[in-house]
Design an enzyme around this catalytic site. Structure first.
Site, mmCIF file in Angstrom:
data_model
loop_
_atom_site.group_PDB
_atom_site.id
_atom_site.type_symbol
_atom_site.label_atom_id
_atom_site.label_comp_id
_atom_site.label_asym_id
_atom_site.label_seq_id
_atom_site.Cartn_x
_atom_site.Cartn_y
_atom_site.Cartn_z
ATOM 1 N N ASP A 127 -2.356 6.313 -3.528
ATOM 2 C CA ASP A 127 -1.203 5.681 -2.901
ATOM 3 C C ASP A 127 -0.697 4.555 -3.792
ATOM 4 O O ASP A 127 -1.165 4.380 -4.918
ATOM 5 C CB ASP A 127 -1.541 5.193 -1.489
ATOM 6 C CG ASP A 127 -2.510 4.022 -1.481
ATOM 7 O OD1 ASP A 127 -3.268 3.881 -2.461
ATOM 8 O OD2 ASP A 127 -2.538 3.261 -0.497
ATOM 9 N N ASP A 186 -5.730 2.282 -3.504
ATOM 10 C CA ASP A 186 -6.982 2.123 -2.761
ATOM 11 C C ASP A 186 -7.233 3.289 -1.811
ATOM 12 O O ASP A 186 -8.231 3.314 -1.097
ATOM 13 C CB ASP A 186 -7.033 0.784 -2.016
ATOM 14 C CG ASP A 186 -5.974 0.641 -0.925
ATOM 15 O OD1 ASP A 186 -5.099 1.525 -0.808
ATOM 16 O OD2 ASP A 186 -6.028 -0.366 -0.192
ATOM 17 N N SER A 232 0.822 -1.207 0.000
ATOM 18 C CA SER A 232 0.000 0.000 0.000
ATOM 19 C C SER A 232 0.861 1.263 0.000
ATOM 20 O O SER A 232 1.600 1.536 -0.930
ATOM 21 C CB SER A 232 -0.946 -0.037 1.198
ATOM 22 O OG SER A 232 -1.904 0.978 1.150
ATOM 23 N N ASP A 234 -0.989 1.357 -4.093
ATOM 24 C CA ASP A 234 -1.880 0.358 -4.693
ATOM 25 C C ASP A 234 -3.234 0.946 -5.069
ATOM 26 O O ASP A 234 -4.161 0.221 -5.436
ATOM 27 C CB ASP A 234 -2.054 -0.851 -3.788
ATOM 28 C CG ASP A 234 -2.797 -0.538 -2.492
ATOM 29 O OD1 ASP A 234 -2.784 0.639 -2.065
ATOM 30 O OD2 ASP A 234 -3.388 -1.464 -1.909
#
Length: 447
Positions: free
Chosen positions: A242, A246, A103, A244
């Site tokens: 960010d 999400d 992440s 990833d």
């Protein structure tokens, strides 16, 4: 850190250091494969996505070996946003989905997140069973039953089309200059493509990943870069994702940043006015600002709080029938459209609000007045348990007593990093700093 493999969002840690080793990834893949292939048939499949970290190659290969060793067929998506894995797990009729990502963490970390066949993250019980299988080991498939692996080249485009379909029918982004910061991560192609196809003039930032620069001075946790670029380019709005994709932060045309709380407040008020906020409820975590709670209460809406972690937000939403939730950190969950937090989806919904109201971003990002909030982190070593010491407990009790009637205190251990997070809210700035510093000093002394 905890002795458990799974934290608040899958398994996470420094690459090539336990538990994020190639061997552990192989064992996790084998355990998850056995868990989802209990009936012994040969029709089971898993989709695996990843972000742009260098270590993603290693973990992708290791997990493929683990899954195929138990007879699971593997579909490799390559670099895609986390929400794309949730979407494609369900739409491709897979038994399980895997996202290899840490992440918002720096490149040297990585993680493994699992999605069930419905596209939602796994429950605690399912993770506990997979963890037990990982530790005990599983029987591999017979040679003739070993699974196959296949690379899926159009996964990104399937996600792009689905995400564009969430934008209001007949609306376009013509005339809007949109800066998008992709954090040199999983959405470095997807986000600019989607925004351009919807008609925006796109200014891409953080779209040159090299395996080592994900989240480095860019993205939703380092918004200064994008904020300066929004002003320099005269952009109408900035969307910061960010690693990833999400999470999201929104930047207005003056360079001011709106966090997840402000975005959720805007969406909740608009959806309530349109009659589509289910049960008049927004689900958020204990970290969300007290000002958000007061804002919703003043409009006859309810804020339901959960532990930190977007999976807990989603579980509460599904349990109570809510369709909007998220975290202050920028996870925005809209279950009418997606199964998990989706930064690009939330960004599009904000752009839709700009298009439909004709208002600039600056008039939409400040929905409520925040109560002053202070968060400080204290790092500790593996095996240490500072929150269990008498001195820290006494400092916390003293801080809570001083805040009675004035604010609130939240102390928690991070589920993704070896950190104790000390957060307080109070309208008295002197008291706010004093209580947080007092607890931080006690925790530091105990580490």
């Amino acid at each position: 850190m905890s002795d458990k493999l799974f934290g608040t969002d899958g398994v996470r840690g420094r690459a090539n250091v336990y538990p994020m080793t190639a061997d552990m990834a192989l064992r996790l893949g084998a355990a998850a494969g056995r868990y989802f292939r209990r009936d012994g048939t040969s029709t089971h499949r898993v989709v695996i996505g990843k972000d742009t970290r260098l270590s993603g190659y290693m973990f992708e290969n290791a997990m493929t070996a683990g899954f195929t060793s138990t007879g699971m067929n593997v579909l490799l998506l390559g670099p895609v946003p986390t929400p794309a894995v949730g979407l494609l797990t369900h739409s491709m009729r897979a038994d399980v989905g895997v996202m290899i990502s840490a992440s918002h963490n720096p490149h040297h970390d990585n993680g493994i997140k699992f999605f069930g066949p419905d596209g939602f993250k796994l429950s605690d019980d399912a993770e506990a069973e997979i963890e037990a299988l990982t530790m005990s080991g599983v029987e591999p498939a017979q040679a003739q039953n070993i699974g196959r692996a296949k690379r899926i080249d159009d996964g990104r485009f399937r996600y792009n089309e689905r995400i564009k379909a969430t934008f209001p029918s007949g609306r376009r982004l013509d005339g809007l200059k949109v800066l998008v910061d992709c954090a040199n991560g999983a959405a470095h192609r997807t986000a600019p493509e989607v925004l351009w196809e919807l008609g925006a003039e796109v200014i891409p930032v953080g779209v040159t990943p090299n395996g080592l620069n994900i989240n480095e001075k860019c993205g939703s946790t380092h918004t200064d870069t994008a904020a300066a670029a929004v002003v320099a380019h005269g952009a109408d709005v900035g969307i910061c994702l960010d690693g990833d994709a999400d999470r999201v932060m929104i930047i207005d045309e003056t360079g001011k940043v709106a966090d997840g709380d402000q975005i959720m407040a805007l969406f909740a008020s608009r959806w309530a006015e349109e009659g589509r906020l289910k049960n008049g409820t927004l689900v958020a975590t204990v970290m969300s600002n007290l000002g958000l709670e007061r804002y919703l209460d003043g409009r006859g809406l309810k804020l339901e709080r959960t532990p930190v972690g977007d999976r807990y937000v989603v579980e509460a939403m599904r349990r109570g029938g809510a369709n909007l939730g998220g975290e202050q950190s920028g996870h925005i969950v809209m279950t009418d459209y997606a199964t998990t937090g989706d930064g690009l989806l939330a960004g599009l919904q904000f752009l839709a609000a700009m298009v439909e109201t004709g208002k600039p971003a600056s008039s939409l990002i400040q929905t409520f007045e925040r109560v002053p909030q202070l968060l400080k982190n204290v790092r500790f070593e593996t095996g240490q348990r500072p929150l269990e010491t008498d001195s820290v407990r006494a400092a916390i009790a003293d801080a809570e007593a001083r805040l009675v009637g004035n604010g609130r205190l939240l102390i928690r251990k991070s589920g993704t990093e070896p950190l104790i997070r000390v957060m307080a809210e109070c309208e008295d700035d002197v008291l706010l700093n004093d209580v947080v510093d007092g607890v931080v000093a006690a925790v530091e002394a105990a580490t």
